[in-house]
Write an enzyme that holds these catalytic residues in place. Structure first.
Site, short mmCIF file in Angstrom:
data_model
loop_
_atom_site.label_atom_id
_atom_site.label_comp_id
_atom_site.label_asym_id
_atom_site.label_seq_id
_atom_site.Cartn_x
_atom_site.Cartn_y
_atom_site.Cartn_z
N ASN A 110 -53.41 9.79 -16.86
CA ASN A 110 -54.15 8.64 -16.33
C ASN A 110 -53.80 7.35 -17.07
O ASN A 110 -53.56 6.32 -16.45
CB ASN A 110 -55.66 8.89 -16.40
CG ASN A 110 -56.09 10.03 -15.51
OD1 ASN A 110 -55.29 10.59 -14.77
ND2 ASN A 110 -57.37 10.38 -15.56
N HIS A 156 -47.92 -30.07 15.50
CA HIS A 156 -48.06 -29.28 16.74
C HIS A 156 -46.70 -28.95 17.35
O HIS A 156 -46.60 -28.72 18.56
CB HIS A 156 -48.93 -30.03 17.76
CG HIS A 156 -50.27 -30.45 17.25
ND1 HIS A 156 -51.35 -29.59 17.23
CD2 HIS A 156 -50.70 -31.61 16.71
CE1 HIS A 156 -52.40 -30.23 16.71
NE2 HIS A 156 -52.02 -31.46 16.38
N SER A 277 -23.59 -10.55 18.30
CA SER A 277 -24.16 -9.68 19.32
C SER A 277 -23.14 -8.64 19.73
O SER A 277 -21.93 -8.91 19.75
CB SER A 277 -24.55 -10.52 20.55
OG SER A 277 -24.75 -9.70 21.68
N LYS A 283 -22.61 -15.37 20.42
CA LYS A 283 -23.85 -15.44 19.67
C LYS A 283 -23.62 -15.54 18.15
O LYS A 283 -22.72 -14.92 17.59
CB LYS A 283 -24.72 -14.20 19.94
CG LYS A 283 -25.26 -14.10 21.35
CD LYS A 283 -26.22 -15.21 21.69
CE LYS A 283 -27.49 -15.18 20.86
NZ LYS A 283 -28.30 -13.98 21.09
N GLU A 290 -34.89 -14.10 10.38
CA GLU A 290 -35.81 -13.34 11.23
C GLU A 290 -36.34 -12.12 10.49
O GLU A 290 -37.53 -11.76 10.61
CB GLU A 290 -35.09 -12.91 12.51
CG GLU A 290 -34.75 -14.06 13.44
CD GLU A 290 -33.85 -13.65 14.59
OE1 GLU A 290 -33.59 -14.50 15.44
OE2 GLU A 290 -33.41 -12.48 14.63
#
Length: 457
Positions: A110, A156, A277, A283, A290
């Site tokens: 522990n 915005h 791609s 692409k 991402e």
């Protein structure tokens, strides 16, 4: 296989039960920390006269051998031995004989595992602070090149006011500066030794916990043995701090993704941080940005996971707390990787200054300048706001921008408008004039850069 704790048991669990309960599949990442803790513990046992020096010497030699094998990746861990602690203890006994079993004198798994995690996070948080600093340096380097590059500012996600592109980039410098401060502050709560707390009540052996802490480089020890083995606040705090960093990276990633689209074309990412791609030859995808945006969710999940584990566990240690490690390891791996990727992505990106110039000369982000212009001539700002709005509407109807609107048309709405209004409406002038403290004016951005460099030391 007989368990090291199996004396009281008459029946062994089936292998699939052992596999479900074992943590060695992930806590083997603590191998070096566990050996480090054991070296300090046995050294302390010798200094306190709890173990004879001959035993200490033998154990230290065995641990040195295991450490060398660990560094070389030669250790083979077994599920039957459950966790990193029992695996290493079994290896030590195999290496030096029964005397290896004396290593566990005066301690429990522990306090042992708690010590390992304190050591682990102390080292990793220090590394993360260094990575945050490196990323800040890269942001400053990019910002220095673009103090007078004018870019559209947004609210915005609509064009708002023209700004210095450096001013935009430096926003992330300050986010990371707060992240560094949080991690630095958290080191105070990580840099505490639980070693010697035992299972939860301390030990009858005359150990010296302060000596153990000193040997491990900890600045203090837990004052309460129950708190020492049950505390996981320092991991929760690490996960929380990491979640905030990932939130900042995710916001930056979103902007990187937008800026690199054909619709924006504000930047181009280096090929090394983009992918193609399998079907569309043209692409160039911002996959790394991402992926970081996506990985933010898993770090949030790790935080919520541990908070949920802890919310109903009574004192002190419970098997539930085995669930404290995988999320911690995963977050360290995710955060370190994300910071390294993002630093490289920003360092190598190309800023399309021509496109940014075109953008700020083909929008209404200078409308506030006209309202401010009228206000400085004595018109109440609310009235100036209305006059400017009407002129913007006139431009929209005619396919103009404010800089294209003839002076005579402007003066139909207000006689206060004179020929000098075109100087005020120029994007460069609009930015340079905003010299309030912390503003986007060029002199303010230069001061901000100097402050950032001073903080980086």
């Amino acid at each position: 296989m007989t368990k090291l704790w199996g004396g009281r048991f008459q029946k062994s669990a089936e292998s699939w039960v052992d596999e479900f309960g074992a943590s060695i599949g992930f806590d083997q990442q603590l191998v070096l920390e566990d050996i480090t803790g054991s070296v300090a513990h046995v050294t302390m046992l010798g200094k306190c006269g709890i173990l004879p020096q001959a035993d200490v010497t033998a154990i230290l030699a065995g641990l040195a051998t295991l450490q060398d094998k660990a560094v070389k990746g030669e250790l083979v861990f077994e599920v039957a031995n459950e966790d990193i602690h029992l695996n290493l203890e079994k290896m030590l006994i195999d290496e030096i004989g029964p005397v290896g079993g004396k290593l566990h004198t005066g301690r429990s798994r522990n306090d042992q595992v708690a010590t390992d995690m304190h050591l682990f996070l102390k080292n990793r948080v220090t590394e993360i602070i260094e990575l945050l600093t490196a990323f800040q340096q890269t942001i400053v380097a990019q910002a220095e090149q673009h103090v007078e590059t004018i870019a559209p500012g947004y609210t915005h996600l609509q064009r708002a006011q023209p700004i210095s592109f450096a001013h935009h980039l430096l926003t992330y410098f300050w986010m990371l500066e707060r992240d560094k401060a949080r991690f630095t502050e958290s080191l105070k709560r990580i840099d505490i030794s639980p070693l010697g707390a035992g299972a939860m009540a301390g030990t009858t052996f005359p150990i010296d916990r302060e000596l153990s802490a000193e040997l491990l480089g900890f600045s203090s020890v837990y004052a309460n043995s129950m708190d020492a083995v049950s505390d996981r606040d320092f991991i929760v705090e690490f996960l929380s701090n990491s979640s905030l960093v990932m939130a900042h990276l995710s916001r930056f990633a979103e902007e990187i993704i937008l800026w690199s689209t054909d619709e924006f074309k504000f930047i181009e990412l280096d090929d090394a941080f983009s992918t193609g791609s399998s079907i569309m030859p043209q692409k160039k995808n911002p996959d790394m940005a991402e992926l970081i945006r996506g990985k933010t969710g898993r770090v949030y999940g790790n935080l919520m996971g541990l908070l949920t584990v802890l919310k109903g566990t009574p004192l002190t240690y419970n098997k539930d707390m085995q669930e404290d490690k995988e999320g911690m390891f995963d977050t360290v791996h995710t955060l370190v990787g994300s910071l390294k990727i993002f630093e490289g992505m920003v360092r190598t990106m190309t800023v399309n200054t021509k496109r940014l110039h075109e953008a700020v000369h083909s929008d209404f982000s200078n409308a506030t300048e006209l309202a401010d212009y009228l206000a400085t001539k004595g018109m109440p700002f609310r009235e100036a706001h209305e006059v400017t709005g009407k002129l913007v509407f006139t431009c929209i109807q005619r396919g103009y921008y404010l800089l294209d609107l003839p002076l005579a048309d402007m003066q139909k709405e207000s006689a206060l408008i004179e020929a000098d209004v075109y100087d005020v409406l120029a994007p460069t002038a609009a930015v340079s004039r905003r010299n309030s403290l912390g503003g986007t004016g060029f002199t303010q951005v230069a001061a901000q850069l100097a402050q950032a460099k001073q903080l980086l030391g």
